[in-house]
Enzyme design. Structure first.
Site, PDB file in Angstrom:
ATOM      1  N   ARG A   1      -6.062 -38.444   9.236  1.00  7.80           N
ATOM      2  CA  ARG A   1      -7.567 -38.323   9.638  1.00  7.80           C
ATOM      3  C   ARG A   1      -8.336 -39.202   8.549  1.00  7.80           C
ATOM      4  NH1 ARG A   1     -11.476 -35.216   8.156  1.00  7.80           N
ATOM      5  NH2 ARG A   1     -10.212 -34.087   6.715  1.00  7.80           N
TER       6      ARG A   1
ATOM      7  N   GLY B   1      -1.765 -26.184  19.021  1.00 12.13           N
ATOM      8  CA  GLY B   1      -1.327 -26.735  17.854  1.00 12.13           C
ATOM      9  C   GLY B   1      -0.335 -25.684  17.383  1.00 12.13           C
TER      10      GLY B   1
ATOM     11  N   TYR C   1     -21.865 -24.817   8.879  1.00 14.92           N
ATOM     12  CA  TYR C   1     -20.769 -25.658   8.902  1.00 14.92           C
ATOM     13  C   TYR C   1     -20.643 -27.127   8.414  1.00 14.92           C
ATOM     14  CZ  TYR C   1     -17.498 -28.813  11.492  1.00 14.92           C
ATOM     15  OH  TYR C   1     -16.444 -29.522  11.662  1.00 14.92           O
TER      16      TYR C   1
ATOM     17  N   ALA D   1       3.738 -34.643   6.732  1.00 14.15           N
ATOM     18  CA  ALA D   1       5.307 -35.155   6.119  1.00 14.15           C
ATOM     19  C   ALA D   1       6.219 -34.145   6.783  1.00 14.15           C
ATOM     20  CB  ALA D   1       5.126 -34.720   4.578  1.00 14.15           C
ATOM     21  N   LYS D   2       6.113 -33.062   7.122  1.00 15.16           N
ATOM     22  CA  LYS D   2       6.982 -32.348   7.828  1.00 15.16           C
ATOM     23  C   LYS D   2       7.316 -32.762   9.225  1.00 15.16           C
ATOM     24  CE  LYS D   2       5.202 -28.069   5.339  1.00 15.16           C
ATOM     25  NZ  LYS D   2       6.817 -27.455   5.004  1.00 15.16           N
TER      26      LYS D   2
ATOM     27  N   ASP E   1     -19.274   3.972 -22.503  1.00 13.70           N
ATOM     28  CA  ASP E   1     -19.643   5.224 -21.842  1.00 13.70           C
ATOM     29  C   ASP E   1     -19.510   6.266 -22.861  1.00 13.70           C
ATOM     30  OD1 ASP E   1     -20.476   6.751 -19.753  1.00 13.70           O
ATOM     31  OD2 ASP E   1     -18.156   7.178 -19.280  1.00 13.70           O
TER      32      ASP E   1
END
Length: 748
Positions: free
Chosen positions: A397, A135, A201, A502-503, A629
């Site tokens: 996906r 990847g 997960y 898109a890229k 304080d």
């Protein structure tokens, strides 16, 4: 990006290691893809144009192994490449591009992600086998880790991985970016309880953070048990990181000045930084930490819905650098830090002050391995047969954030409103299976199947159907051909961190006859790729009109838009992203300015800052709480505590405030309760002595924190020991009842 497990750590309050202390208080505490019919091809691949030749000359050479079909690896189409399974389920074409130089990184780097940068599987004999994972993120980061003798930490992806198992070395014929990563540089995180990992997960990461951070709170599930599991797994990742830090420091051959760099990735590891920071401070180590979120960061009104919002923010602020894709996410984060935690922020300099530390926030838009996709598009054979039909491409996906149903309805509207495109255009939608065991995703698939069937049933002719729907895996070389030969790239997520599809579409376009990119502004890339046609995915009419415009767009306009897009993406590729991170962390420097890394700080607080920030709040509130304080606040710091007095004008202001029924004043100090009450001398307010161990309310009720057996005896022994050993050169010991203070302000 799919909500896969990715990175982990456990929340702890960040340590204030740099604060100025002049008094120390000591407290004892208790413990193969489907074929489709005839489609219109784009022009034949021709000889490279001058622009292509220039692009090829400027890119690194491409290498391919002999067997392309046996190297499945994650392929990122949205926000991250380190996934527990292929993001799009694509069978990866293991193509290796030569990495760009990283300016001699000598600092050892520890990369922490949810998954290791390669795939581990067991063969028929039960032995572990290692296959490549090429990847974009792995391609860019792995060479840096290898070069600086760093470590990559992550989950193995195997529920049955045991402590005695050993990660094998890469195969001799492995040409992937991780081939040089030795097994000793890959540190697996073992989660012994499979149920805990499932809650972490599938429960917290996928069920909570994924929809919440994509601004879909109606799909979010809040559960204490999954949150506890998230904390536990983050703790395991943090402890593994600490072991790696110690290891690289001991093995570091570059000298003591090379500070280890810890790079945490994504929403799976938002609590790790504080555990790591607290422990390295205790051990006396020095590190620098960076965190990068690969999905959107939501605005404050969404983030505050999460019951443990403060813990998440504090965990991220344990790093020195927090990175996001775009500036909008940075501003959302700063706003949450300011409104949830009360942190001082500088939205111009992108800085947050937290626990005495200044954290830098920066937009670092991730890119793709541009050269690889360019070469794939040049090499890939045509997949669309000869036809007059134009192809509109969607690649996603299968996830509810991708807006697939909206996209299908918009394409249907195109055919209704512009009937000239019937039998002239098709939508090729690639939907890669994801989380197939989750009911919500099963229902989404059923809805898509029904809608595709409905549209095809209404518009189809004997020789043409409007939608070609691929539900499954696509090889990367074939995907590049889809990108190249489509006339329109239709990328319309409802919400996306960046969206790298898109890229990739842009990188695969031909210079002589490019396609048109249609992009949603709700993806991070939509705010960067301004030359794309912008559409609102929620407005089907707008998408249909824009599709018609794209299909009719003249060649000169297509070339102009695509030239600018390609120019930017070539420059802002994934290697540039890694370089930007390393430069921001002070690991590498510009050749023109070899200056060391300099910390940034917020300006000191002045009186005007109180007027600007507190004034509007006081004017608009119905009730006001004032917590003060004593020493150094109500009273000037005195040489000894007995000399401290409250100025008369300050006392009068407190008396006036105490008479307002909607104003509550509390004075808290390290002094004992009786001494504090005597020094202030104002009735109708709350006093907190011994830092809140003793509290006296205006109505006379009193609270005393229970002390464990033997506490006072041990405290007296400690006081005696301090007097014997530490009262020298002007230092002295002050008993405070439940505490003992050692003063060293006046020491030489």
């Amino acid at each position: 990006m799919t909500p896969e497990p990715q990175f982990a750590g456990l929340e702890k309050g960040a340590s204030d290691s740099d604060s100025s202390i002049d008094e120390l208080e000591i407290v004892l505490r208790p413990q193969d893809p489907p074929q489709f019919p005839v489609l219109r091809p784009r022009d034949q691949l021709q000889s490279p144009t001058p622009l292509q030749q220039e692009s090829q000359l400027s890119q690194s050479p491409v290498m391919r192994p002999q067997d392309l079909s046996q190297s499945p690896s994650p392929h990122s189409f949205t926000d991250s490449d380190i996934l527990e399974e292929p993001e799009l389920g694509l069978e990866d074409l293991a193509v290796q591009q030569e990495s760009k130089p990283v300016n001699n990184v000598t600092n050892p780097m520890i990369v922490v992600s949810n998954r290791l940068p390669f795939v581990l599987k067991r063969n028929n004999q039960g032995a572990l086998e290692r296959t490549s994972s090429a990847g974009g993120l792995v391609t860019a980061v792995a060479p840096v880790v290898i070069e600086c003798s760093g470590v990559w930490i992550g989950w193995t992806g195997l529920a049955d991985y045991k402590q005695e198992d050993r990660i094998p070395e890469s195969k001799p014929d492995d040409c992937s970016p991780t081939a040089g990563l030795k097994s000793c540089q890959a540190k697996p995180v073992i989660v012994p309880d499979e149920s805990t990992f499932d809650k972490y997960y599938n429960g917290c990461c996928n069920g909570t953070f994924w929809p919440l951070f994509h601004s879909m709170p109606d799909r979010t599930v809040f559960d204490l048990q999954t949150w506890r599991a998230y904390e536990v797994v983050n703790e395991l990742f943090a402890r593994s990181t600490l072991e790696a830090v110690k290891s690289v420091i001991q093995d570091n051959k570059t000298g003591k000045t090379a500070v280890p760099i810890v790079w945490l990735h994504d929403y799976h590891l938002m609590l790790a930084a504080n555990t790591i920071r607290d422990s390295v401070i205790d051990e006396g180590y020095k590190i620098r930490m960076g965190f990068f979120l690969h999905i959107p960061f939501p605005p404050w009104d969404i983030m505050r819905i999460f019951p443990w919002c403060d813990e998440v923010l504090q965990g991220m602020l344990g790093c020195d650098l927090v990175g996001f894709h775009i500036e909008d996410y940075c501003l959302n984060f700063l706003d949450c830090c300011q409104r949830c935690l009360g942190c001082r922020v500088d939205k111009n300099k992108m800085l947050v002050e937290h626990c005495g530390r200044t954290v830098q926030v920066k937009a670092l838009p991730i890119g793709i391995p541009y050269a690889r996709f360019t070469q794939l598009a040049l090499d890939a054979p045509r997949v669309f047969p000869e036809s007059d039909v134009k192809v509109v491409l969607g690649v996603d996906r299968l996830d509810y954030t991708k807006g697939l149903l909206n996209r299908l309805k918009a394409f249907e509207r195109l055919l209704v409103k512009y009937p000239k495109w019937v039998e002239k255009v098709i939508l090729l939608q690639v939907a890669v299976p994801s989380r197939t065991d989750v009911k919500e995703y099963q229902e989404l698939k059923e809805d898509i199947d029904k809608l595709v069937g409905c549209i095809n049933g209404h518009f189809s002719t004997p020789s043409w159907s409007p939608i070609r729907y691929i539900y499954g895996c696509v090889r990367q070389d074939q995907l590049a051909a889809y990108y190249r030969d489509s006339v329109v790239g239709l990328i319309t997520p409802l919400r996306d961190g960046m969206n790298l599809v898109a890229k990739e579409f842009v990188a695969c376009q031909q210079d002589n006859d490019p396609g048109v990119l249609i992009l949603s502004p709700f993806a991070g890339s939509g705010l960067i790729m301004q030359e794309a046609l912008q559409v609102n995915p929620y407005e089907m009419e707008n998408v249909a009109d824009t599709l018609n415009r794209a299909l009719e767009m003249p060649l000169d306009e297509r070339q102009l838009r695509m030239f600018q897009l390609k120019k930017r993406e070539k420059k802002m590729d994934v290697d540039a992203w890694v370089q930007a991170f390393l430069h921001t962390m002070g690991v590498i420097y510009d050749n023109k300015d070899e200056t060391p890394h300099e910390e940034q700080y917020l300006d000191k607080i002045e009186v005007k800052d109180f007027d600007i920030s507190l004034g509007p709040l006081v004017d608009n509130c119905t009730k006001l709480g004032v917590i003060l304080d004593f020493d150094g606040t109500l009273s000037f710091l005195a040489r000894t505590p007995s000399l401290a007095i409250i100025p008369p004008e300050t006392k009068r202001v407190l008396e006036r405030l105490s008479n307002y029924h909607d104003c509550h004043v509390a004075v808290i100090s390290g002094r004992n309760l009786e001494n504090l009450q005597e020094k202030v001398g104002v009735e109708g307010i709350t006093y907190g002595g011994n830092h809140g161990l003793e509290i006296l309310h205006p109505d006379g009720t009193r609270f005393n924190h229970p002390m464990p057996p033997g506490y006072k005896e041990r405290l007296e022994k400690l006081e005696e020991e301090l007097r014997e050993r530490c009262t020298v050169n002007g230092a002295w010991v002050e008993p405070k009842g439940l505490l003992v203070a050692w003063h060293y302000r006046n020491t030489d």
